[in-house]
Design a protein around this motif. Structure first.
Motif: not given
Length: 203
Positions: A111-132
């Motif tokens: 198993r990859m060593l990252t299995y059983d680990k959770v990831a999340a994401i934060g994005v900031v900017g003053n232009e479009d593109g957060a979903h991308h």
């Protein structure tokens, strides 16, 4: 109550001690996670001599191995990035390239060593593109073995072609604050589930 740990990688282009909207959002995510018993730290990647490459250690003073060790010790990884020209920052892309090495790093059960680990994401900017940007990170993090909870991202994007940054918004926009709390709640919950019931070994 969870007893999980978290590492937030701030992928701003600005070295410390410069103010950073990504740092602010990352600290807010960490504070929200603390409400669910998750402790952690924020690391500003650009403050470290991380080399370009796709291995776990590029040698010659590369500091990614130390960051990787902290990542593998944590239950939750949060990557926070600004948007530049509609893209994740160059620092963020470098981090994703370094994470590519995890595809070939496995435990005794294959198993990859990252299995059983959770990831999340934060994005900031003053232009479009957060979903991308979120889509790019989510796909990459899933590929290298992390599990993303429902509503795994939080973001703030200001009006296009204006100069207001997230760090200048007082108080924190209500929608972003609410999304950050949801991310934290779901990430802490999922980390607890995976701690108690890890993914099965491969064939």
């Amino acid at each position: 109550m969870s007893t999980q740990t978290c590492l937030v990688l701030n992928c701003t282009l600005k070295p410390s001690p410069a103010e950073s909207s990504s740092e602010l959002l990352g600290s807010q995510v960490l504070s929200a996670l603390e409400e669910h018993g998750v402790s952690g730290e924020i690391v500003r990647v650009v403050d470290h001599d991380v080399r370009f490459g796709v291995s776990t250690d590029e040698g010659d003073g590369d500091e990614w191995p130390q960051l990787r060790e902290r990542m593998l010790a944590a239950d939750i990884l949060v990557i926070v990035t600004p948007i530049w020209l509609g893209q994740p920052s160059a620092v963020c892309k470098m981090v994703l390239e370094r994470l590519d090495a995890e595809l070939s790093e496995t435990d005794d059960d294959g198993r990859m060593l990252t299995y059983d680990k959770v990831a999340a994401i934060g994005v900031v900017g003053n232009e479009d593109g957060a979903h991308h940007v979120t889509a790019e990170l989510a796909q990459a993090l899933s590929d290298v073995g992390f599990t993303l909870p429902a509503n795994a991202s939080t973001y703030w994007v200001g009006e296009a072609m204006q100069g207001v940054d997230y760090k200048d918004k007082q108080p924190t926009p209500e929608k972003t604050a609410g999304t950050t709390k949801t991310l934290a709640r779901n990430a802490a919950h999922l980390a607890g589930l995976l701690a108690g019931s890890p993914y099965p070994a491969g064939d």
